[in-house]
Design a protein around this motif. Sequence first.
Motif, PDB file in Angstrom:
ATOM      1  N   LEU A   1       0.834  -1.201   0.000  1.00 20.61           N
ATOM      2  CA  LEU A   1       0.000   0.000   0.000  1.00 20.61           C
ATOM      3  C   LEU A   1       0.872   1.255   0.000  1.00 20.61           C
ATOM      4  O   LEU A   1       1.940   1.280   0.628  1.00 20.61           O
ATOM      5  CB  LEU A   1      -0.912   0.017   1.226  1.00 20.61           C
ATOM      6  CG  LEU A   1      -2.143  -0.887   1.235  1.00 20.61           C
ATOM      7  CD1 LEU A   1      -2.890  -0.714   2.549  1.00 20.61           C
ATOM      8  CD2 LEU A   1      -3.054  -0.586   0.061  1.00 20.61           C
TER       9      LEU A   1
ATOM     10  N   ALA B   1      -3.683   6.824   1.906  1.00 21.55           N
ATOM     11  CA  ALA B   1      -4.791   6.412   1.053  1.00 21.55           C
ATOM     12  C   ALA B   1      -4.986   7.428  -0.065  1.00 21.55           C
ATOM     13  O   ALA B   1      -4.718   8.619   0.105  1.00 21.55           O
ATOM     14  CB  ALA B   1      -6.067   6.287   1.878  1.00 21.55           C
TER      15      ALA B   1
ATOM     16  N   THR C   1      -8.357   3.441   4.072  1.00 20.14           N
ATOM     17  CA  THR C   1      -8.588   2.243   3.261  1.00 20.14           C
ATOM     18  C   THR C   1      -9.321   1.210   4.102  1.00 20.14           C
ATOM     19  O   THR C   1      -8.960   0.957   5.252  1.00 20.14           O
ATOM     20  CB  THR C   1      -7.242   1.654   2.790  1.00 20.14           C
ATOM     21  OG1 THR C   1      -6.579   2.618   1.968  1.00 20.14           O
ATOM     22  CG2 THR C   1      -7.448   0.376   1.989  1.00 20.14           C
TER      23      THR C   1
ATOM     24  N   ARG D   1     -11.420   0.903   8.820  1.00 24.85           N
ATOM     25  CA  ARG D   1     -11.031   1.844   7.759  1.00 24.85           C
ATOM     26  C   ARG D   1     -10.030   2.828   8.330  1.00 24.85           C
ATOM     27  O   ARG D   1     -10.350   3.599   9.246  1.00 24.85           O
ATOM     28  CB  ARG D   1     -12.249   2.579   7.198  1.00 24.85           C
ATOM     29  CG  ARG D   1     -11.930   3.375   5.936  1.00 24.85           C
ATOM     30  CD  ARG D   1     -13.175   4.012   5.358  1.00 24.85           C
ATOM     31  NE  ARG D   1     -12.950   4.499   4.009  1.00 24.85           N
ATOM     32  CZ  ARG D   1     -13.860   5.157   3.283  1.00 24.85           C
ATOM     33  NH1 ARG D   1     -15.048   5.410   3.798  1.00 24.85           N
ATOM     34  NH2 ARG D   1     -13.581   5.560   2.057  1.00 24.85           N
TER      35      ARG D   1
ATOM     36  N   PRO E   1      -8.504  -1.672  -0.908  1.00 23.57           N
ATOM     37  CA  PRO E   1      -8.701  -0.311  -1.430  1.00 23.57           C
ATOM     38  C   PRO E   1      -9.775  -0.233  -2.498  1.00 23.57           C
ATOM     39  O   PRO E   1     -10.268   0.856  -2.795  1.00 23.57           O
ATOM     40  CB  PRO E   1      -7.319   0.046  -2.001  1.00 23.57           C
ATOM     41  CG  PRO E   1      -6.637  -1.260  -2.241  1.00 23.57           C
ATOM     42  CD  PRO E   1      -7.153  -2.193  -1.186  1.00 23.57           C
TER      43      PRO E   1
END
Length: 336
Positions: free
Chosen positions: A92, A96, A103, A220, A242
Motif C-alpha cells: 500500500l 490512502a 482504506t 477503515r 482499497p
Amino acid sequence: MRAGDPLRRWDQPPLSRLAGAVTRPGDGPARPRVLTTVALLCCAAVLLTAVWSGDDRPAGDRTVGEVTRVGVAHGDSIPGYVRAAAADLAALPPAAPAAGDGTYALVSLSSYLTPQGAAAILGDVPVAAVLGRVPLADRQTEIVRIPAQRVPDDVVAGMAEVAARKEREAADYRARSAALTGGQAEHELRQVYDSGAEVSAAEAAAYRSGCACLYAAVVRAEPVALRRLAARPGVRAVDPAPEVTRLDRTVFTPPLPEQREVAHPPADAGLAAGAATGERDRGTPPTPPVGETSEPAPEVTDSSPVRTGPASGGIPPPTPPTSADAAAGGTGAPAG
C-alpha cells in the motif's frame, strides 16, 4: 390599390396562406401533399421532444448487482491467504488515495474475543463492523455481521438484538416440532427442528452474556495505522481492500480461528449423526458431515444448524434471517 392593402397582405398569418393554398380550386393534388407534410412535421416535433426529455433523466446506477469479495475462499489455503494479505498491506502507498478517508481492511483475529477484548486489540482504529459466531463444539452456528462504530458499546447492543432473534427462532422450531405426529419421515424432520431449537437457544444465551464470539472486524484507516494494527498480538491478518467503496456491496470471508490449513464451514456432528442414522436404517451410505463434502460452502451460512431436510422426504424448515443485520441494520456476512 388602396394604401392599406399591402399592409393587410403582410399582416396575413402564414397558416392562413397555407390554408388558402390547400382550398384553392384547381390545386387538388397539392392538398394531400401539404397535409402529409404537416403531419410529418408534427410527428417529428413530438419525437424530438421525447428524446430531449429522456436525455434530461439521470443515468441509473450501473454498479447494481456487482459484489466485491474480501477474504479467504472456500477450499483455499489459509497460510497462503495470510501471506498474500501481508504482501498487499506492505504494497500500500504511504497514504490512502482519498486523503482523510482511509482504506477499508478485513482484520482476522487469532481467537474468539468478547466485545471488550476486541476493543483492546483494535484500539483507536475506526471500526465499521464486527463478525462473529458462537463457537459451539461440533455444531455449525450462524455467522453474524454487526455494524459497530463504537466498540464495545455498539457490539454489546448488537449482540442483544441477535440474542432476541435467536430466542424467537428457538421458539419457532419447538412449535414446528410439536406439530409433527406422523411416521418415520416426520420423526426425522422433528429431529432437525429439535436440533435447530437446541442450537438457537444456545446461541441466544451466549450472545445475551456478551460471549467471546468475535473473530474479525472491518476497519477503515490509513495504511500506516493498518500496518501498526497488523503487528499487534492477537491479530492474524490485515487484508487491505482499497477497491471497496460500499460495504453494502462487499462480502467479507475471514478464516475461522480454529482452522489453520484450509477454509471450510464448521462440521455439525449433531445433525450429521441423525441424518446418518436414518440413512443406515434404509441401507444407504451415510451423508458426510457439513464441511467435509466436495460442495462449495454457501455464500452466507444459514441459521444454525444447516437446514437440510430428512433424506426420506418432508418439508424443510423455512430459512430465517442469516445475519444480525435484520436487527442491527447491516448486511449478512458469509463464512470462508
